[in-house]
Design a protein around this motif. Sequence first.
Motif, short mmCIF file in Angstrom:
data_model
loop_
_atom_site.label_atom_id
_atom_site.label_comp_id
_atom_site.label_asym_id
_atom_site.label_seq_id
_atom_site.Cartn_x
_atom_site.Cartn_y
_atom_site.Cartn_z
N VAL A 28 0.85 -1.20 0.00
CA VAL A 28 0.00 0.00 0.00
C VAL A 28 0.88 1.24 0.00
O VAL A 28 1.84 1.33 0.76
N THR A 29 0.54 2.19 -0.85
CA THR A 29 1.20 3.49 -0.88
C THR A 29 0.19 4.55 -0.47
O THR A 29 -0.89 4.64 -1.09
N ALA A 30 0.50 5.32 0.56
CA ALA A 30 -0.43 6.34 1.06
C ALA A 30 0.36 7.61 1.34
O ALA A 30 1.04 7.71 2.36
N THR A 31 0.30 8.57 0.43
CA THR A 31 1.08 9.80 0.54
C THR A 31 0.18 11.01 0.34
O THR A 31 -0.90 10.92 -0.24
N ASP A 32 0.67 12.15 0.83
CA ASP A 32 0.00 13.44 0.61
C ASP A 32 -1.44 13.45 1.08
O ASP A 32 -2.30 14.12 0.49
N ASN A 33 -1.73 12.70 2.14
CA ASN A 33 -3.05 12.77 2.76
C ASN A 33 -3.02 13.81 3.88
O ASN A 33 -1.98 14.07 4.47
N GLY A 34 -4.19 14.40 4.17
CA GLY A 34 -4.21 15.54 5.08
C GLY A 34 -3.75 15.23 6.49
O GLY A 34 -3.14 16.07 7.15
N ARG A 35 -3.98 13.99 6.97
CA ARG A 35 -3.58 13.65 8.34
C ARG A 35 -2.70 12.41 8.38
O ARG A 35 -1.51 12.50 8.57
N TRP A 36 -3.29 11.24 8.16
CA TRP A 36 -2.53 10.02 8.38
C TRP A 36 -2.56 9.12 7.15
O TRP A 36 -3.59 9.00 6.47
N SER A 37 -1.45 8.47 6.89
CA SER A 37 -1.39 7.48 5.82
C SER A 37 -2.23 6.27 6.20
O SER A 37 -3.01 5.75 5.39
N LEU A 38 -2.08 5.81 7.45
CA LEU A 38 -2.86 4.69 7.98
C LEU A 38 -3.32 5.05 9.38
O LEU A 38 -2.49 5.39 10.24
N TYR A 39 -4.62 4.97 9.62
CA TYR A 39 -5.18 5.30 10.94
C TYR A 39 -5.97 4.09 11.42
O TYR A 39 -6.95 3.69 10.79
N THR A 40 -5.55 3.49 12.54
CA THR A 40 -6.24 2.32 13.09
C THR A 40 -6.71 2.64 14.49
O THR A 40 -5.97 3.24 15.29
N VAL A 41 -7.92 2.21 14.84
CA VAL A 41 -8.52 2.57 16.12
C VAL A 41 -9.60 1.54 16.46
O VAL A 41 -10.02 0.76 15.62
N GLY A 42 -10.04 1.54 17.72
CA GLY A 42 -11.15 0.67 18.13
C GLY A 42 -10.76 -0.78 18.24
O GLY A 42 -11.48 -1.66 17.77
N ASN A 43 -9.59 -1.04 18.87
CA ASN A 43 -9.09 -2.41 19.04
C ASN A 43 -8.84 -3.10 17.70
O ASN A 43 -9.13 -4.28 17.51
N THR A 44 -8.31 -2.35 16.77
CA THR A 44 -7.91 -2.90 15.48
C THR A 44 -6.53 -3.53 15.60
O THR A 44 -5.62 -2.96 16.21
N THR A 45 -6.36 -4.71 15.01
CA THR A 45 -5.04 -5.34 14.90
C THR A 45 -4.73 -5.51 13.42
O THR A 45 -5.58 -5.97 12.65
N VAL A 46 -3.51 -5.14 13.02
CA VAL A 46 -3.18 -5.12 11.60
C VAL A 46 -1.72 -5.48 11.40
O VAL A 46 -0.85 -5.09 12.19
N THR A 47 -1.45 -6.24 10.35
CA THR A 47 -0.08 -6.49 9.92
C THR A 47 0.10 -5.85 8.55
O THR A 47 -0.83 -5.84 7.73
N GLY A 48 1.30 -5.33 8.33
CA GLY A 48 1.55 -4.65 7.07
C GLY A 48 2.91 -5.00 6.50
O GLY A 48 3.88 -5.21 7.25
N THR A 49 3.00 -5.07 5.18
CA THR A 49 4.26 -5.26 4.48
C THR A 49 4.26 -4.37 3.24
O THR A 49 3.20 -4.08 2.67
N GLY A 50 5.45 -3.92 2.84
CA GLY A 50 5.56 -3.09 1.65
C GLY A 50 4.77 -1.80 1.75
O GLY A 50 4.18 -1.33 0.77
#
Length: 336
Positions: A150-172
């Motif tokens: 995932v590519t997340a650039t030039d967003n107003g606040r966050w590239s990735l925002y996780t909340v509410g007991n979210t569990t996440v794995t990320g690569t690349g």
Amino acid sequence: MTAGRTVGVCVVVFALLAAGVAGTASAQSAPTPIDSCRTIADDGEYVLTADIANSSQSTCIQILSSDVTFDGGGHTIGGANANDSVGVKVNNSLTSLSNVTVRNVSTTGWTTGVQYLDVANGSIEDVTANGNDRHGIRLRAANDARVENVTATDNGRWSLYTVGNTTVTGTGFATGSTDNASFTASDVALTGVGSPPGGLDNRSTVGQRLGAVATGDNSSLRLGIGYDEANVTRANVTENSLRMWRFEGNWSQPDGVNFVNIEQDRVVAEVENVDNASVLAPVGDVQTPTPTPTPTATATEAAANTTSSSNGPGFGIGLALVAVLASAFVLLRRDQ
């Protein structure tokens, strides 16, 4: 009818029936084509067949069912920057969802590019979420989520925002200031950082950095950031000295696991206590060059070199100012 002819007829009939069943199964498994904003209410595979530009919808692709794969076909879903708008939204207010994949699509011009709410075992793959008003990717109450390439650039606040007991794995994962991050996280927000803060005595960053902050009381982050060996050489850093460092007004190493994998060109660390916004970056010791003797200056040269200036603060104050501004930049990007 002879026995041989009977057998032959049966074989032909069976072959025709088998071909018919195979054709029906093939037709049923073909993805459903989509060429505009719509709601997906049934399980199955769906593929976008054209770009969607400047949409004024509050949500373009709304997925209400479990067991869905939405393939963007390499196309872009573009919004008109409407308030509280979402490019691809996975959520059903009546029930929890599971096993939903969004892949191979770009989102831009929305409040949030891709959003998962109350979804288990979701996957976001080969997605670009750039130029959205608030978040590139937002996950809320999304257990066992996966974010890959995932590519997340030039967003107003966050590239990735996780909340509410979210569990996440990320690569690349790429944000503009890092192009190959990996992580296992819970209730953490990640974003790109424009410039690295100064203040590293006899040490240097190597071109990769990431902003992070906790979004809940039970946040956790295991982070890996890849680096380019050419940047290590350019910074004159000893590669095996690389470790993850964090900046929260001052630079320090996170407690706990923190190491460099030279074979994979990656620094990995357990980052605890990310309650305060932090800049995280691989940092290494700068190799001390052999000093070169300098000729003795004449009295005239010495006098010229000690001329004072009132054009601005000294180098040390400048570094402190850069550090404060970098920290403030990350803090301002924290979602409220």
